[in-house]
Each structure stands twice: as structure tokens, then as C-alpha cells.
Design a protein around this motif. Sequence first.
Motif, short mmCIF file in Angstrom:
data_model
loop_
_atom_site.label_atom_id
_atom_site.label_comp_id
_atom_site.label_asym_id
_atom_site.label_seq_id
_atom_site.Cartn_x
_atom_site.Cartn_y
_atom_site.Cartn_z
N GLN A 114 0.83 -1.20 0.00
CA GLN A 114 0.00 0.00 0.00
C GLN A 114 0.87 1.25 0.00
N PRO A 167 -9.48 -4.12 2.01
CA PRO A 167 -9.29 -3.16 0.90
C PRO A 167 -10.56 -2.85 0.13
N ALA A 206 -6.27 2.90 -3.29
CA ALA A 206 -7.14 1.86 -2.74
C ALA A 206 -7.60 0.90 -3.83
N LEU A 223 -6.68 -3.04 -3.92
CA LEU A 223 -7.77 -4.02 -4.02
C LEU A 223 -7.51 -5.01 -5.15
N ASN A 254 -9.03 -9.62 4.83
CA ASN A 254 -7.84 -8.85 5.24
C ASN A 254 -6.96 -9.77 6.08
#
Length: 410
Positions: free
Chosen positions: A146, A281, A325, A329, A399
Motif C-alpha cells: 500500500q 481493501p 485503494a 484491491l 484482510n
Amino acid sequence: MIHKYRELFLVPGAAAFSLAAFVGRLPVAMLGLGVVLLVSTVSGSYTAAGTVAAATMVGYAVAAPVVGRTVDRHGQRRVLLALAALHFAGLVALMAAAEYGAPLPVLCAAGALAGLSRPSTGTMVRTRWAHVLQRGDGRAGEAKVQTAFSFEAIVDEVAFISGPVIVTALATGVHHLAGIAACLVMTVGGATAMALQKNTEPPARGAPGERGSALVVPGMAVIAVAMLFAGAIVGALELAVVAKTEAFGSQGATGPLLAVLAVGSMLGGLWYGARSWELPPDRLWIRCLAAQAVALGLLPLAGGMWSLAAAMFVVGLTVAPVGIAGVVLMERLLPSRVLTEGISIETTAMATGVAVGGWAAGVVTEELGSGRALALPAVCALAALGAAVLGARRLAVENSSEPDAPSRTE
């Protein structure tokens, strides 16, 4: 905050491939404008210039998913070197055709070749980050991915701010061919430098039993539709801001306003990437889309230049987090064997949305005025949010801190 970004470059080879990717994708924000400046200078026709620029962009949009799929199957090195050679030929042909007064179809053909062969180093650097950071680190690796995607989003903003300035200065202050020549040197040089870095290259996934497309993965179509509308936000916003500044009698403020948007995006990306998020995500992406829709609702309320600038800054804070994001994802959702293709599909969807959004904003401005045009980006954001919410079940990923996260399952 800064230490999280500094840690990324402790990974062997990371600084080298990220720098090569930056050089290679700086012309993303230069090529279209460079084509317009070149063709309009030699032909005196903005219609011809716009037509050739459109052929270039369409060539890229059509080829990007195919190139992404080829990279996943055969590896970055071979594809990057082949694309660099074709792109070199396409840009040389375009410059020669423009210089010697070739007819418009020839210019369009050269532009299309340059577009379809443009190496997408911005896409490939993200898959390279995912490869070098996701090596059994579980949750820690996911957080680093990320942060890496956030860093690349910030680099994208730097490119989109500096690219147009560079190509304009070269084409108008040095020589009308200099802007495109710079695109050639940077694109080919960056792609070649990245291709030669074999130690960090993701493995090819070309085994016969691993056929298929990213589009067949549940959730990818949802992301593509949502990012189509997200691209429409950008296209509509750019044209609407031009129209609104004209209505305010300050057309020269368009550039600074778009710079304010980019600065907000960089700050938003820095903040988002430095945080550790507990939510999965898919939920984070939907919340980012919702925040962007709310922020865009401020634009039609602006009654003057300062309030419009403030609204643009707030909108900018949401731009990079939505993109980050979304890519995070996809990295979790898609098998690694189709990740490059998936990111290329997202890029193509956004590029298509930019074109459609700009056209729609032009129609709304002509028919209903610049104030209504500023509401169009918010409508597009609501459409993107709606697509994501309706497809939420297909987007769901765990997650998990397990090494075998969904995106690593083959």
C-alpha cells in the motif's frame, strides 16, 4: 510518515526500478500535448493536431490490456524491449511525417503506432513492487505494498504537473520537434533501463494451464466500470474548470487551479499511504469513493475563485487515495498471473472515461452553463460509488495476514 517511504528503498533494486519507471512514464503527460504542439505548428490546423493526438491515445487504450496480458505471460523484459523498439519507430515516423508535410492519414497511422507501443511502465512498476514486497511477509507485506502504491501515485502527480511544462518549453522554446524527441528519449530510455533489471522482475506466468483473463475474475468488471466513471470525473472536471474560470473572467487561473488539485492529491496520497488500515481493501475503496463524491459536491457551491480553489484542494485530497485503494484491491483480488493485465484494464477504463467525461462536460456547458458542468463530476462520482456498492459482494477479500492471500493464489 517519511520513514515508511524510506523503508521501501531498503529493498534491493527498488530505487533503481522506481527511478527507471518514473523516467519512462514522465512522457505520459507529455505525449498528447507534444503531438498537438508539433502538428499544429507544422500544419497550422488544430483540427489535424487534435485528430492525430486522438489517434495516439486510442492506440494506447486499445493495446494496453493486450500488452498487460502479454507481460503476465512472457515477462516484463521481453515485452518492454519490443515495445521500446516499436515506440522508437513510431515517434521517429511521426516526427518525419510532420516535418515533411505528410497527409493526415499518415500522421494518424504514425501516431497510432506510437500510442499502441507506448510501454506502460507505471503499470509494470506496481506489479514489480508487489512482487518484491509480497514474499511471505503477510500483513506487513500488504502494508508495504500500500505504501509503495501510494508513493507511485505521488510520482504520477509529479509527472502530470511537470510533464506539460517540460514539453511546452521544449516545443515552443527550443524546436517544434524537441518535445516529441524528449518523449522518445525518456520513454525508450526508462523502459530499457527497467527491462535490464532482471533481479526484481516478476516471474512470467505463461504455462499452458494458466490461461484466462483478469476480466473473468469476480470483481474485476466492477472495478473497471467504477474506474470508467472515475476517469469521467477527471475529464469533466478539467473542461468544467476551464469553462468556470472563463465565466469568472480569469481563464489564466485554470493552470493554477489544476495545480492545486494535484498538490491536494499528493498530500492525500502521502497521508493515506503512511497509515495502517484495519479495514479490508474492498471497504476502504468504497469509503474513498464516497469521500470523493462528497468532496466533489462542494464544486458547484463555489461562488468565486478563492472558494473554487479551496474546493479543488479538498477534492484533490481524495484523488490519490481512490487510485491507491483501487490498485491495492486489485493486487489482493487478482491472481498474480493476471495482475499486470488487470491494472492495464483499469488504466484503459480510466482513459476512456476521461474522453467521455470531457465530451459530456462540453455538452453540458454549451447547453446548461458552466455552473451545471461543475456538478457533473459529482454525478460521475456517485455513479462510480453506485457501481462499487452494487458489486460489493464480488469485491470482498479477506484482510488476512496469511502468506497465501487471495492475490497470491494460483
